[in-house]
Design an enzyme around this catalytic site. Structure first.
Site, short mmCIF file in Angstrom:
data_model
loop_
_atom_site.label_atom_id
_atom_site.label_comp_id
_atom_site.label_asym_id
_atom_site.label_seq_id
_atom_site.Cartn_x
_atom_site.Cartn_y
_atom_site.Cartn_z
N CYS A 233 0.82 -1.22 0.00
CA CYS A 233 0.00 0.00 0.00
C CYS A 233 0.85 1.27 0.00
O CYS A 233 0.32 2.37 -0.21
CB CYS A 233 -0.94 -0.01 1.20
SG CYS A 233 -1.86 -1.55 1.32
N ASN B 224 -10.28 -0.83 -0.16
CA ASN B 224 -8.82 -0.68 -0.09
C ASN B 224 -8.20 -1.28 -1.37
O ASN B 224 -8.39 -2.46 -1.63
CB ASN B 224 -8.34 -1.44 1.16
CG ASN B 224 -6.85 -1.42 1.35
OD1 ASN B 224 -6.08 -1.06 0.46
ND2 ASN B 224 -6.41 -1.84 2.53
N HIS C 13 -3.66 6.71 2.18
CA HIS C 13 -4.06 5.37 1.74
C HIS C 13 -5.42 5.03 2.35
O HIS C 13 -5.67 5.28 3.53
CB HIS C 13 -3.00 4.36 2.17
CG HIS C 13 -3.44 2.94 2.01
ND1 HIS C 13 -3.92 2.46 0.82
CD2 HIS C 13 -3.51 1.91 2.89
CE1 HIS C 13 -4.26 1.19 0.97
NE2 HIS C 13 -4.02 0.85 2.23
N1 ACO Z 1 -18.73 -9.78 8.64
C1 ACO Z 1 -19.25 -10.13 9.84
N2 ACO Z 1 -18.48 -10.51 10.87
C2 ACO Z 1 -17.15 -10.55 10.70
C3 ACO Z 1 -16.55 -10.21 9.48
C4 ACO Z 1 -17.40 -9.81 8.42
N3 ACO Z 1 -16.92 -9.46 7.22
N4 ACO Z 1 -15.22 -10.34 9.60
C5 ACO Z 1 -14.98 -10.75 10.85
N5 ACO Z 1 -16.14 -10.88 11.52
C6 ACO Z 1 -16.35 -11.30 12.90
C7 ACO Z 1 -15.22 -12.14 13.44
O1 ACO Z 1 -15.41 -13.49 13.09
C8 ACO Z 1 -15.35 -11.89 14.92
O2 ACO Z 1 -16.37 -12.69 15.40
P1 ACO Z 1 -16.22 -13.42 16.84
O3 ACO Z 1 -16.07 -12.30 17.84
O4 ACO Z 1 -17.50 -14.18 16.96
O5 ACO Z 1 -15.00 -14.26 16.73
C9 ACO Z 1 -15.81 -10.44 15.00
O6 ACO Z 1 -16.37 -10.12 13.72
C10 ACO Z 1 -14.72 -9.47 15.34
O7 ACO Z 1 -13.60 -9.73 14.50
P2 ACO Z 1 -12.31 -8.88 14.59
O8 ACO Z 1 -11.32 -9.32 13.58
O9 ACO Z 1 -11.87 -8.79 16.03
O10 ACO Z 1 -12.88 -7.46 14.15
P3 ACO Z 1 -12.31 -6.04 14.40
O11 ACO Z 1 -13.28 -5.29 15.23
O12 ACO Z 1 -10.86 -6.05 14.79
O13 ACO Z 1 -12.39 -5.44 12.94
C11 ACO Z 1 -10.99 -4.95 11.05
C12 ACO Z 1 -11.64 -6.03 11.87
C13 ACO Z 1 -12.06 -4.08 10.42
C14 ACO Z 1 -10.16 -5.60 9.94
C15 ACO Z 1 -10.10 -4.11 11.99
O14 ACO Z 1 -9.21 -4.91 12.70
C16 ACO Z 1 -9.34 -3.08 11.27
O15 ACO Z 1 -9.87 -2.07 10.88
N6 ACO Z 1 -8.02 -3.29 11.05
C17 ACO Z 1 -7.20 -2.43 10.28
C18 ACO Z 1 -6.61 -3.23 9.23
C19 ACO Z 1 -6.98 -2.81 7.87
O16 ACO Z 1 -7.68 -1.85 7.60
N7 ACO Z 1 -6.45 -3.56 6.96
C20 ACO Z 1 -6.61 -3.28 5.59
C21 ACO Z 1 -5.45 -3.80 4.87
S1 ACO Z 1 -3.96 -3.24 5.49
C22 ACO Z 1 -3.61 -1.82 4.83
O17 ACO Z 1 -4.07 -1.46 3.78
C23 ACO Z 1 -2.70 -0.98 5.56
#
Ligand code: ACO
Length: 322
Positions: free
Chosen positions: A111, A279, A249
């Protein structure tokens, strides 16, 4: 010699897939995706390829800059999803647009790729080696997603953005740049390539897909991005208040809000398009830059920060005066 962006262009696939569309394919919901990321839809390649998207964005950037492909000395393509191992994406675009005099190569910094590409091009231009460069960020990330893994596949999209940069006497252009990498934390966002396979070792491992520790990436981004922006702005001899626009980004709306808060700047200075595109890794920054320019948000003299961050880990920030 100063280095100025003379033109921008972008292209996304025709097919737009909403969160509701995805909820018909997997156990997810518009509410989950939107509330955690801000993403409402993404464009996914059906007929398009990384090369076709990159070529379209490149043609638009050339037209915007008012130069012909023949006048290009350098093409740098940033991508993690080229169509082929060989030839590289930049050479494929060179062929498609007929940039016969250009040197063409790819870089992979995920990215941050477009930022690193722009920085590399700037070195050639400021040193008088070349006059005109085309820098592209292009991805078809949908092909490296595990469509059974709802925690990653809902976040990403496909598309390409490009910028023509030229060496100019006129003041302005790129004022400063900072870059960083931390391979020690690299596995928080990874995708394996083919395993070694030859007459001496047999490997039947299935194709690998993107795997991510979302919370680790989130923590990395909200800390490193504001730090790198502050360092780049200081290096340019400016203050954060002097900056008109922060083109970040587009990973996640909450990351962008957190950066704005840490820099004590209003969200109006942080344009976004992740709502529509998700993204798109190396393509995010140049597509947003093109969108912002087309929305009339940039004027001569505007001071703009570009910032990329992602797998590697890698990050970079650049200050421009338009
Ligand atoms: N739909 C519904 N539920 C989902 C989904 C989905 N698409 N994906 C995961 N879940 C569930 C999980 O299974 C979990 O369920 P559980 O509690 O029963 O086990 C629950 O949602 C929470 O999952 P987490 O992974 O803990 O969710 P979190 O609140 O951390 O959000 C996210 C995930 C959005 C990816 C967050 O961590 C984030 O914003 N991270 C930043 C990373 C990012 O943006 N990466 C992009 C690529 S990297 C880059 O470009 C720099």
């Amino acid at each position: 010699m100063n280095v100025k962006i003379k033109g921008t262009g972008s292209a996304v696939p025709k097919k737009c897939v909403t969160n509701d569309d995805l909820s018909m394919l997997m156990d997810t919901s518009d509410e989950w995706i939107r509330s955690r990321t801000g993403i409402e839809s993404r464009h996914l390649a059906v007929e398009e390829t990384t090369t076709s998207l990159a070529t379209e964005a490149a043609k638009r950037a050339l037209a915007d800059a008012g130069i012909t492909a023949d006048e290009l000395d350098l093409i740098i393509a940033a991508t993690v999803t080229p169509d082929r191992f060989l030839p590289n994406l930049a050479c494929e675009v060179q062929r498609e647009i007929g940039a016969q005099h250009a040197v063409a190569f790819d870089i992979n910094a995920a990215c941050s790729g477009f930022l690193f590409g722009l920085g590399t091009a700037a070195m050639y231009l400021t040193n008088g080696v070349y006059q005109n460069a085309l820098v592209i960020g292009a991805e078809t990330l949908s092909k490296i997603m595990d469509w059974n893994d709802r925690s990653t596949c809902v976040l990403f999209g496909d598309g390409a953005g490009a910028a023509v940069v030229s060496a100019e006497q006129e003041k302005g252009g790129i004022l400063s740049m900072v870059q960083g990498s931390d391979g020690a934390r690299g596995m928080v966002l990874n995708c394996d390539n083919r395993p070694v396979n030859n007459p001496y070792i047999k490997n039947d491992t299935a194709l690998a897909y993107v795997s991510m520790d979302g919370q680790a990436v989130y923590k990395f981004a909200v800390r490193t991005v504001p730090e790198s922006i502050e360092a780049a702005v200081k290096k340019a001899g400016l203050t954060i208040e002097d900056i008109d626009l922060f083109v970040l980004h587009q990973a996640n709306y909450r990351i962008i809000e957190s950066v704005a808060k840490r820099l004590h700047q209003p969200m109006e200075k942080f344009p976004t398009n992740l709502q529509e595109f998700g993204n798109i890794s190396a393509a995010s920054v140049p597509i947003l830059l093109d969108n912002v320019k087309n929305r009339g948000m940039i004027r001569t003299g505007s001071r703009i920060v570009l910032a990329g961050f992602g797998a590697g880990l890698t990050w970079g920030a650049m200050v421009l005066e338009w």
